[in-house]
Design a protein around this motif. Structure first.
Motif, PDB file in Angstrom:
ATOM      1  N   SER A   1      18.496 -28.408  36.664  1.00 28.95           N
ATOM      2  CA  SER A   1      18.257 -29.079  35.387  1.00 28.95           C
ATOM      3  C   SER A   1      19.468 -29.843  34.854  1.00 28.95           C
ATOM      4  N   LEU A   2      20.679 -29.456  35.278  1.00 30.67           N
ATOM      5  CA  LEU A   2      21.884 -30.078  34.748  1.00 30.67           C
ATOM      6  C   LEU A   2      22.534 -30.963  35.809  1.00 30.67           C
ATOM      7  N   LYS A   3      22.651 -32.236  35.502  1.00 30.10           N
ATOM      8  CA  LYS A   3      23.285 -33.190  36.417  1.00 30.10           C
ATOM      9  C   LYS A   3      24.799 -33.073  36.241  1.00 30.10           C
ATOM     10  N   ILE A   4      25.500 -32.744  37.344  1.00 24.84           N
ATOM     11  CA  ILE A   4      26.938 -32.487  37.224  1.00 24.84           C
ATOM     12  C   ILE A   4      27.803 -33.515  37.943  1.00 24.84           C
ATOM     13  N   LEU A   5      27.235 -34.304  38.854  1.00 24.80           N
ATOM     14  CA  LEU A   5      28.039 -35.307  39.564  1.00 24.80           C
ATOM     15  C   LEU A   5      27.141 -36.450  40.031  1.00 24.80           C
ATOM     16  N   ILE A   6      27.637 -37.675  39.878  1.00 29.07           N
ATOM     17  CA  ILE A   6      26.945 -38.872  40.375  1.00 29.07           C
ATOM     18  C   ILE A   6      27.936 -39.682  41.193  1.00 29.07           C
ATOM     19  N   LYS A   7      27.546 -40.026  42.409  1.00 26.00           N
ATOM     20  CA  LYS A   7      28.400 -40.862  43.280  1.00 26.00           C
ATOM     21  C   LYS A   7      27.568 -42.020  43.800  1.00 26.00           C
ATOM     22  N   LYS A   8      27.898 -43.224  43.341  1.00 23.24           N
ATOM     23  CA  LYS A   8      27.214 -44.423  43.819  1.00 23.24           C
ATOM     24  C   LYS A   8      28.052 -45.091  44.906  1.00 23.24           C
ATOM     25  N   TRP A   9      27.369 -45.776  45.796  1.00 25.00           N
ATOM     26  CA  TRP A   9      28.056 -46.449  46.895  1.00 25.00           C
ATOM     27  C   TRP A   9      29.071 -47.457  46.355  1.00 25.00           C
ATOM     28  N   ASP A  10      30.272 -47.421  46.917  1.00 28.45           N
ATOM     29  CA  ASP A  10      31.349 -48.340  46.537  1.00 28.45           C
ATOM     30  C   ASP A  10      31.833 -48.129  45.103  1.00 28.45           C
ATOM     31  N   GLN A  11      31.543 -46.944  44.533  1.00 30.49           N
ATOM     32  CA  GLN A  11      32.033 -46.643  43.191  1.00 30.49           C
ATOM     33  C   GLN A  11      32.617 -45.234  43.162  1.00 30.49           C
ATOM     34  N   SER A  12      33.502 -45.012  42.209  1.00 25.89           N
ATOM     35  CA  SER A  12      34.064 -43.671  42.051  1.00 25.89           C
ATOM     36  C   SER A  12      33.012 -42.739  41.459  1.00 25.89           C
ATOM     37  N   GLU A  13      33.183 -41.447  41.718  1.00 25.42           N
ATOM     38  CA  GLU A  13      32.229 -40.477  41.198  1.00 25.42           C
ATOM     39  C   GLU A  13      32.398 -40.313  39.691  1.00 25.42           C
ATOM     40  N   SER A  14      31.319 -39.873  39.027  1.00 28.36           N
ATOM     41  CA  SER A  14      31.358 -39.573  37.600  1.00 28.36           C
ATOM     42  C   SER A  14      30.813 -38.168  37.382  1.00 28.36           C
ATOM     43  N   TYR A  15      31.231 -37.549  36.279  1.00 26.57           N
ATOM     44  CA  TYR A  15      30.875 -36.155  35.995  1.00 26.57           C
ATOM     45  C   TYR A  15      30.213 -36.087  34.624  1.00 26.57           C
ATOM     46  N   PRO A  16      28.876 -36.100  34.561  1.00 28.19           N
ATOM     47  CA  PRO A  16      28.177 -36.117  33.269  1.00 28.19           C
ATOM     48  C   PRO A  16      28.373 -34.850  32.448  1.00 28.19           C
ATOM     49  N   SER A  17      28.632 -33.707  33.092  1.00 30.66           N
ATOM     50  CA  SER A  17      28.746 -32.441  32.367  1.00 30.66           C
ATOM     51  C   SER A  17      30.190 -32.172  31.969  1.00 30.66           C
ATOM     52  N   GLY A  18      30.404 -31.944  30.675  1.00 34.09           N
ATOM     53  CA  GLY A  18      31.752 -31.660  30.204  1.00 34.09           C
ATOM     54  C   GLY A  18      32.310 -30.362  30.770  1.00 34.09           C
ATOM     55  N   TYR A  19      31.458 -29.351  30.902  1.00 36.93           N
ATOM     56  CA  TYR A  19      31.922 -28.056  31.402  1.00 36.93           C
ATOM     57  C   TYR A  19      32.415 -28.170  32.842  1.00 36.93           C
ATOM     58  N   PHE A  20      31.700 -28.911  33.673  1.00 35.44           N
ATOM     59  CA  PHE A  20      32.045 -29.002  35.088  1.00 35.44           C
ATOM     60  C   PHE A  20      33.075 -30.087  35.384  1.00 35.44           C
ATOM     61  N   HIS A  21      33.368 -30.935  34.423  1.00 37.42           N
ATOM     62  CA  HIS A  21      34.222 -32.092  34.698  1.00 37.42           C
ATOM     63  C   HIS A  21      35.570 -31.703  35.279  1.00 37.42           C
ATOM     64  N   THR A  22      36.189 -30.647  34.734  1.00 38.81           N
ATOM     65  CA  THR A  22      37.514 -30.235  35.200  1.00 38.81           C
ATOM     66  C   THR A  22      37.449 -29.226  36.340  1.00 38.81           C
ATOM     67  N   LYS A  23      36.253 -28.833  36.745  1.00 39.94           N
ATOM     68  CA  LYS A  23      36.100 -27.811  37.773  1.00 39.94           C
ATOM     69  C   LYS A  23      35.701 -28.388  39.127  1.00 39.94           C
ATOM     70  N   LEU A  24      35.265 -29.637  39.139  1.00 37.51           N
ATOM     71  CA  LEU A  24      34.695 -30.206  40.362  1.00 37.51           C
ATOM     72  C   LEU A  24      35.641 -31.190  41.027  1.00 37.51           C
ATOM     73  N   CYS A  25      35.540 -31.248  42.341  1.00 40.90           N
ATOM     74  CA  CYS A  25      36.244 -32.259  43.135  1.00 40.90           C
ATOM     75  C   CYS A  25      35.313 -32.689  44.262  1.00 40.90           C
ATOM     76  N   TYR A  26      35.042 -33.975  44.321  1.00 41.55           N
ATOM     77  CA  TYR A  26      34.121 -34.511  45.328  1.00 41.55           C
ATOM     78  C   TYR A  26      34.901 -35.011  46.535  1.00 41.55           C
ATOM     79  N   HIS A  27      34.469 -34.611  47.730  1.00 42.65           N
ATOM     80  CA  HIS A  27      35.099 -35.060  48.971  1.00 42.65           C
ATOM     81  C   HIS A  27      34.211 -36.094  49.656  1.00 42.65           C
TER      82      HIS A  27
END
Length: 270
Positions: free
Chosen positions: A64-90
């Motif tokens: 139910s909670l969207k925590i990461l969006i990665k579009k082609w040729d763009q940097s990832e974004s983190y819609p959730s404030g709680y997860f923003h500092t906890k996530l790292c996308y490889h």
């Protein structure tokens, strides 16, 4: 009699512990079930093959909670404030979650939308344990004495250079990022700015003589990340160390020498 009963109880207890360990080892499939410990780090590594060129990748928490969006040729974004500092996308689409808390336990789902707008998804279950629970469940040793499967820390890479200068003064160069590791991803930065879509081990560039620059090769896998750095100096020279003197420092040195010379001149005049 009591001795035989004690031996039987001890044997039974050992069998239970071994059984628990075997169950966790047998059912611990890194791409569908991941165990973590409070304040630790886990890697959600999808089982599916690299989707290649995609339109968008989305990671969901608890469906139910969207925590990461990665579009082609763009940097990832983190819609959730709680997860923003906890996530790292490889770049191999692995999701790293740091500073785990028990409330992070849930099902995480990766949805890949391809260039034809067709979606495929994969779910990974994460269970986060406190230290006491981990010891009771028999997974403390597994969590603290094993790394992510099939991923070892990456050694420091080096950058090899093949360059030439044409008659118009352009420096044509191929940079090759060399590292003694497999199953890794690459990305490049010029002057600390990401070169979007440059994700291979080599980089072809053209530079005009007189424009200094630095290039960084970043190699990563779910276990670690390392960088190789090289500097370009006019007309077409490359070095692993920055030999350029900052203009402000050079100016300060020149001003100091001039001031000292003026003081000597005034002293001798007097």
């Amino acid at each position: 009699m009591l001795g035989k009963m004690a031996a039987a109880v001890t044997t039974f207890a050992c069998l239970v512990v071994l059984s628990n360990l075997q169950v966790y080892e047998a059912t611990e499939v890194p791409h569908s079930q991941v165990n973590g410990i409070v304040h630790g780090t886990v890697y959600l590594n999808p089982k599916r093959s690299d989707p290649g060129k995609y339109k968008q990748i989305t990671w969901w928490f608890n469906e139910s909670l969207k925590i990461l969006i990665k579009k082609w040729d763009q940097s990832e974004s983190y819609p959730s404030g709680y997860f923003h500092t906890k996530l790292c996308y490889h770049e191999n689409h692995t999701l790293e979650i740091k500073q785990l808390q028990k409330q992070d336990s849930s099902t995480y789902r990766m949805v890949v939308e391809d260039s034809q707008s067709q979606e495929t998804s994969e779910s990974i279950r994460l269970d986060v344990y406190g230290t006491t629970e981990a010891a009771h469940q028999g997974i403390w040793w597994i969590l603290h004495h094993s790394r992510s499967p099939h991923h070892d820390p990456i050694p420091k890479p080096s950058v090899n250079v093949a360059s030439s200068v044409n008659k118009d003064g352009w420096c044509n160069v191929t940079l090759a990022c060399i590292v003694a590791a497999t199953q890794v991803t690459y990305r490049w930065r010029k002057n600390e700015e990401d070169l979007v879509s440059k994700i291979s081990s080599t980089l072809d560039v053209q530079l005009k003589s007189g424009s200094d620059a630095s290039y960084k090769c970043i190699v990563s896998n779910p276990a670690s990340e390392e960088t190789g750095l090289i500097y370009y100096r006019s007309p077409c020279t490359w070095n692993e160390k920055n030999s350029a003197v900052p203009l402000s420092l050079a100016q300060q040195t020149a001003d100091s020498i001039l001031a000292f010379g003026l003081l000597l001149l005034v002293h001798n005049w007097v």
